[in-house]
Write a protein that holds these residues in place. Structure first.
Motif, PDB file in Angstrom:
ATOM      1  N   THR A  89     -26.579 -13.935  53.528  1.00  0.00           N
ATOM      2  CA  THR A  89     -26.411 -14.397  52.157  1.00  0.00           C
ATOM      3  C   THR A  89     -25.220 -13.663  51.550  1.00  0.00           C
ATOM      4  O   THR A  89     -24.859 -12.571  52.000  1.00  0.00           O
ATOM      5  CB  THR A  89     -27.669 -14.131  51.286  1.00  0.00           C
ATOM      6  OG1 THR A  89     -27.961 -12.739  51.299  1.00  0.00           O
ATOM      7  CG2 THR A  89     -28.868 -14.927  51.782  1.00  0.00           C
ATOM      8  N   CYS A 147     -22.307 -18.110  61.103  1.00  0.00           N
ATOM      9  CA  CYS A 147     -23.123 -18.962  60.230  1.00  0.00           C
ATOM     10  C   CYS A 147     -22.656 -20.420  60.314  1.00  0.00           C
ATOM     11  O   CYS A 147     -23.485 -21.341  60.353  1.00  0.00           O
ATOM     12  CB  CYS A 147     -23.051 -18.484  58.788  1.00  0.00           C
ATOM     13  SG  CYS A 147     -23.999 -16.988  58.447  1.00  0.00           S
ATOM     14  N   THR A 170     -23.983 -21.934  63.479  1.00  0.00           N
ATOM     15  CA  THR A 170     -25.411 -22.259  63.376  1.00  0.00           C
ATOM     16  C   THR A 170     -25.635 -23.485  62.494  1.00  0.00           C
ATOM     17  O   THR A 170     -26.421 -24.372  62.832  1.00  0.00           O
ATOM     18  CB  THR A 170     -26.196 -21.061  62.823  1.00  0.00           C
ATOM     19  OG1 THR A 170     -26.039 -19.967  63.732  1.00  0.00           O
ATOM     20  CG2 THR A 170     -27.667 -21.375  62.656  1.00  0.00           C
ATOM     21  N   PRO A 199     -27.120 -22.291  57.546  1.00  0.00           N
ATOM     22  CA  PRO A 199     -27.264 -21.502  58.772  1.00  0.00           C
ATOM     23  C   PRO A 199     -28.673 -20.910  58.885  1.00  0.00           C
ATOM     24  O   PRO A 199     -28.871 -19.697  58.836  1.00  0.00           O
ATOM     25  CB  PRO A 199     -26.188 -20.423  58.629  1.00  0.00           C
ATOM     26  CG  PRO A 199     -26.062 -20.230  57.160  1.00  0.00           C
ATOM     27  CD  PRO A 199     -26.284 -21.592  56.552  1.00  0.00           C
ATOM     28  N   LEU A 241     -32.293 -17.797  56.537  1.00  0.00           N
ATOM     29  CA  LEU A 241     -30.832 -17.754  56.496  1.00  0.00           C
ATOM     30  C   LEU A 241     -30.305 -16.588  57.324  1.00  0.00           C
ATOM     31  O   LEU A 241     -30.846 -15.487  57.255  1.00  0.00           O
ATOM     32  CB  LEU A 241     -30.340 -17.596  55.055  1.00  0.00           C
ATOM     33  CG  LEU A 241     -30.364 -18.838  54.180  1.00  0.00           C
ATOM     34  CD1 LEU A 241     -29.998 -18.477  52.747  1.00  0.00           C
ATOM     35  CD2 LEU A 241     -29.419 -19.903  54.713  1.00  0.00           C
ATOM     36  N   GLN A 242     -29.227 -16.826  58.063  1.00  0.00           N
ATOM     37  CA  GLN A 242     -28.604 -15.764  58.858  1.00  0.00           C
ATOM     38  C   GLN A 242     -27.968 -14.701  57.979  1.00  0.00           C
ATOM     39  O   GLN A 242     -27.868 -13.546  58.393  1.00  0.00           O
ATOM     40  CB  GLN A 242     -27.520 -16.342  59.767  1.00  0.00           C
ATOM     41  CG  GLN A 242     -28.028 -17.000  61.010  1.00  0.00           C
ATOM     42  CD  GLN A 242     -26.859 -17.437  61.871  1.00  0.00           C
ATOM     43  OE1 GLN A 242     -26.149 -18.370  61.519  1.00  0.00           O
ATOM     44  NE2 GLN A 242     -26.666 -16.773  62.982  1.00  0.00           N
ATOM     45  N   THR A 286     -26.314 -18.975  50.324  1.00  0.00           N
ATOM     46  CA  THR A 286     -25.807 -19.029  51.686  1.00  0.00           C
ATOM     47  C   THR A 286     -24.284 -18.900  51.682  1.00  0.00           C
ATOM     48  O   THR A 286     -23.632 -19.376  50.752  1.00  0.00           O
ATOM     49  CB  THR A 286     -26.222 -20.339  52.391  1.00  0.00           C
ATOM     50  OG1 THR A 286     -25.800 -20.291  53.758  1.00  0.00           O
ATOM     51  CG2 THR A 286     -25.594 -21.565  51.753  1.00  0.00           C
ATOM     52  N   GLU A 313     -19.241 -12.816  60.533  1.00  0.00           N
ATOM     53  CA  GLU A 313     -20.599 -13.268  60.190  1.00  0.00           C
ATOM     54  C   GLU A 313     -20.582 -14.708  59.691  1.00  0.00           C
ATOM     55  O   GLU A 313     -21.437 -15.512  60.067  1.00  0.00           O
ATOM     56  CB  GLU A 313     -21.203 -12.383  59.094  1.00  0.00           C
ATOM     57  CG  GLU A 313     -21.562 -10.983  59.531  1.00  0.00           C
ATOM     58  CD  GLU A 313     -21.959 -10.120  58.343  1.00  0.00           C
ATOM     59  OE1 GLU A 313     -23.059  -9.540  58.411  1.00  0.00           O
ATOM     60  OE2 GLU A 313     -21.174 -10.031  57.361  1.00  0.00           O
ATOM     61  N   ALA A 314     -19.612 -15.033  58.858  1.00  0.00           N
ATOM     62  CA  ALA A 314     -19.519 -16.385  58.306  1.00  0.00           C
ATOM     63  C   ALA A 314     -19.200 -17.402  59.395  1.00  0.00           C
ATOM     64  O   ALA A 314     -19.727 -18.521  59.379  1.00  0.00           O
ATOM     65  CB  ALA A 314     -18.464 -16.428  57.207  1.00  0.00           C
TER      66      ALA A 314
END
Length: 153
Positions: free
Chosen positions: A51, A66, A69, A42, A48-49, A142, A62-63
């Motif tokens: 971690t 990700c 993306t 992502p 990275l968006q 990630t 959030e995941a």
């Protein structure tokens, strides 16, 4: 503008540049009419968006973003090796790897971010077989990695 590019634009998205590999591999390989992508992260503008592990320091929301993306990045890689976005005829298979806390069991929910992006972008040809797999850790810490197989013209 192609139909897929128009759909992406309608979602407020554009196909990003294909991310450069971080090790000894290529972003995708074409064999016959199939394009297999390497795992895509992502990344947005090389960053990275998020971690961490989902269910610990990374929320499901959030995941899921990700995964969306990473799927867009995978579509970019597939299109580059297929001969352009218009050459992508259908998504065949999607694998979503989710760096998961030990008790996290909603990998499929996270993977929906990738699946929905591909279906929104391609319509019916975006429907696919899928695996959602929990992992202890992924590259660069990630939370999500996505690979796809597409049929190309």
């Amino acid at each position: 503008m192609s139909g897929v590019a128009e759909r992406l634009a309608g979602l407020g998205l554009r196909l990003p540049e294909v991310a450069a590999p971080v090790a000894s591999y290529v972003p995708a390989v074409r064999t016959g009419n199939l394009v297999y992508t390497s795992g895509q992260l992502p990344l947005v503008d090389g960053k990275l968006q998020a971690t961490g592990k989902v269910g610990d320091t990374v929320s499901v929301e959030e995941a899921t973003a990700c995964a969306r993306t990473a799927a867009l990045n995978a579509l970019a890689a597939a299109a580059a090796y297929a001969g352009g976005l218009d050459a992508v005829k259908r998504v065949v298979k999607v694998v979503v790897y989710v760096a998961s806390a030990p008790d996290f069991t909603s990998q499929a929910q996270v993977a929906n971010g990738a699946s929905q992006l591909l279906m929104d972008a391609l319509g019916d040809p975006g429907k696919h077989a899928r695996s959602a797999v929990g992992m202890a850790v992924l590259p660069l810490n990630t939370p999500v990695e996505v690979e796809i197989i597409v049929e190309a013209a």
